[in-house]
Write an enzyme that holds these catalytic residues in place. Structure first.
Site, short mmCIF file in Angstrom:
data_model
loop_
_atom_site.label_atom_id
_atom_site.label_comp_id
_atom_site.label_asym_id
_atom_site.label_seq_id
_atom_site.Cartn_x
_atom_site.Cartn_y
_atom_site.Cartn_z
CB THR A 45 84.84 -111.83 48.46
OG1 THR A 45 85.09 -110.77 49.37
CG2 THR A 45 83.54 -112.50 48.83
CG HIS A 50 87.27 -104.06 51.79
ND1 HIS A 50 86.17 -103.40 52.29
CD2 HIS A 50 86.81 -105.06 51.00
CE1 HIS A 50 85.07 -103.98 51.80
NE2 HIS A 50 85.44 -104.99 51.03
CG HIS A 53 85.39 -106.93 55.43
ND1 HIS A 53 86.20 -106.83 54.31
CD2 HIS A 53 84.35 -107.70 55.06
CE1 HIS A 53 85.66 -107.51 53.32
NE2 HIS A 53 84.53 -108.05 53.73
CE LYS A 87 78.21 -108.21 46.67
NZ LYS A 87 77.61 -108.56 47.94
NE ARG A 91 79.40 -111.60 45.06
CZ ARG A 91 80.06 -111.56 46.20
NH1 ARG A 91 81.35 -111.38 46.22
NH2 ARG A 91 79.42 -111.74 47.33
CD GLN A 181 74.86 -114.86 56.43
OE1 GLN A 181 75.14 -114.63 55.25
NE2 GLN A 181 74.70 -113.90 57.31
CG ASP A 202 75.40 -106.15 53.34
OD1 ASP A 202 75.69 -106.12 54.55
OD2 ASP A 202 76.20 -106.56 52.48
CE LYS A 237 80.94 -99.14 47.08
NZ LYS A 237 81.08 -100.18 46.09
CE LYS A 240 85.51 -99.20 46.14
NZ LYS A 240 86.04 -100.50 45.84
CB THR A 241 92.42 -94.27 47.66
OG1 THR A 241 92.94 -95.51 47.20
CG2 THR A 241 92.30 -94.28 49.16
#
Length: 436
Positions: A45, A50, A53, A87, A91, A181, A202, A237, A240-241
């Site tokens: 995606t 990141h 994962h 979601k 998307r 899947q 999820d 979350k 994240k930065t």
RNA sequence: GCAGGGGUUCCCGAGUGGCCAAAGGGAUCAGACUGUAAAUCUGACGCGAAAGCUUCGGUGGUUCGAAUCCACCCCCCUGCACCA
């Protein structure tokens, strides 16, 4: 050789790595009997994985270390469709060539974490486009679709918000994702006798769908296991930065930033993360925690976590680079840095840019520093200038210097005639190199 | 389609003719304190070094002056109807 570590599930439990699993004791016994084949899928995606994962990826590694055969599946096909699970909105589809490009990069990333040779239980990487790409619609509808009940699918929690929410809805395309899947699991089961699928929590609904399909098509018993969603104690979350997601690709998130990210972990989360993101034993982690509790002041856990996680993702070299910069930026004095050290900093991932002498005339510091990415708005630089929080080569500059950029960055003030190390606040550093 | 409610600066959300670049909260950034933490306190938070400039769904209009009034348009929500 067929020895496996029978305590694997027990260990995963202790590490807090199991959110859900099918057939609790049954699966545990099944895995203890001998090497099994398992898989985990990663959809392309983006052009890199990141931090989110990383946990399932490391679980794959843990299984391999325990003697099982891991398969990393790259979702070249599923990535074309988009997983609707949990979601909020439909998307945007990416073009096939973009997805294919991303799939290649993800294949490489994933491959770092599992061993393909030199072990008795080598890993495998597959792309589901291999089989899904060739399938025709009628086969799909007859051989796969027939086994899925719309009633069940509609009742899945993972798509509920999409079905109920007014104005969003779900397309047939995304709704079909679970079938693709499911096909993957059934296919891997046929091809490689893969009997376990792991994934994020999820993915539970999709995993169960695959288990059903494998049973119906192959009359095989298979299992599922999910890892928990990573949460932070303060509710914000994870991963994240200010500058966005923390990527595994060193081009997108430098080993230095990666290392710094972990160093900033809150005390409330750090021991949990040590369990998730390192291979330190439960006992070792407990020991660290006990020592930290004993000691006054700064805990060692964050440092250990940063070190271990950075080494896992970026290797010894990446870790060394990250530590080199950290050392230079936060404890060493500038005078100790040699010319080659400065050259190295930029290569090691310290944010840097080139300065044209002529371009500095009439250029306010606020503009320069915000443009190079040190601050989001010049307003922030202005604020920092007003508080003596901007240092150029160790010397504070103020608002009065704002329009004297050329003087501040004059060649005679540069380190080795060409470098300027600018610090904004406590944590932001940027290296400038003069070019004329 | 009809009726009602609504679209405000990153988010939530006040504001109904001047005192509004727009309350309050969150997020974010910086300072103090610290452990490159948390909590707390302080400051900043449309853009701009400044002078100044540009915002309140869109377009026009009324007015000395509009986020606030009028007209038309777009979008969202809630009922009802229509279609099944």
């Amino acid at each position: 050789m067929s020895t496996v570590d029978g305590n694997l599930i027990q260990e995963l439990r202790e590490r807090g790595l199991i959110a859900q699993m099918t057939g609790e004791d049954e699966l545990e016994a099944y895995l203890a009997e001998g090497p099994r084949t398992l898989y985990c899928g990663f959809d392309p995606t983006a052009d890199s994985l990141h931090l989110g994962h990383l946990v399932p990826l490391l679980v794959l590694t843990r299984f391999q270390n325990a003697g099982h055969n891991p398969i990393a599946l790259v979702g070249g096909a599923t990535g074309l469709i988009g997983d609707p699970s949990f979601k909020a909105a439909e998307r945007q589809l990416n073009t096939p060539d973009i997805v294919a490009g991303w799939a290649d990069r993800i294949r490489n990333q994933v491959s770092q974490f599992i061993k393909f040779e030199g072990v008795d239980n080598p890993a495998r990487v597959v792309n589901n486009l291999e089989w899904a790409g060739e399938m025709n619609v009628l086969d799909f509808l007859r051989d796969v679709g027939k086994h899925f009940s719309i009633n069940n699918m509609i009742n899945k929690e993972s798509v509920q918000q999409r079905l109920q929410r007014e104005g969003s809805g779900i397309s047939f395309t995304e709704f079909s994702y679970a079938l693709l899947q499911g096909m993957d699991f059934a296919e891997l089961n046929r091809r490689y006798d893969c009997t376990l699928q792991v994934g994020g929590s999820d993915q539970w609904g999709n995993i169960v769908g695959g288990i059903d399909l494998a049973r119906r098509q192959n009359k095989a018993q298979t299992f599922g296991l999910t890892v928990p969603l990573i949460t932070k104690a303060d509710g914000t979350k994870f991963g994240k930065t200010e500058s966005g997601a923390v990527w595994l690709d060193p081009q997108k998130t430098s080993p230095y930033s990666f290392y710094q990210f972990w160093l900033g972990t809150a005390d409330a989360d750090v021991y949990k993360f040590l369990h998730y993101f390192t291979f330190l034993s439960v006992e070792e982690i407990a020991k660290i925690q006990a020592e930290d509790a004993e000691a006054e002041g700064r805990p060692q856990a964050q440092g250990v976590l940063a070190r271990e996680a950075t080494r896992l993702v970026h290797g010894e070299e990446g870790l060394a680079a990250a530590q080199r910069i950290t050392e230079a930026m936060f404890s060493g004095s500038l005078a100790e840095l040699g010319e080659s050290d400065l050259e190295q900093l930029a290569q090691d991932g310290l944010p840097s840019s080139e300065l044209m002498t002529e371009s500095l005339i009439d250029k306010p510091l606020t503009g320069l520093l915000s443009e190079c990415g040190m601050a989001k708005a010049s307003r922030e630089v202005k604020d920092a200038l007003g508080r003596n929080a901007v240092l150029i080569n160790g010397d504070a500059v103020s608002m009065d210097d704002n329009m004297r950029t050329a003087e501040c960055f004059a060649p005679e003030r540069a380190l080795f005639g060409r470098f300027f190390l600018v610090k904004l606040g406590k944590k932001k550093n940027h290296l400038f190199e003069l070019k004329s």
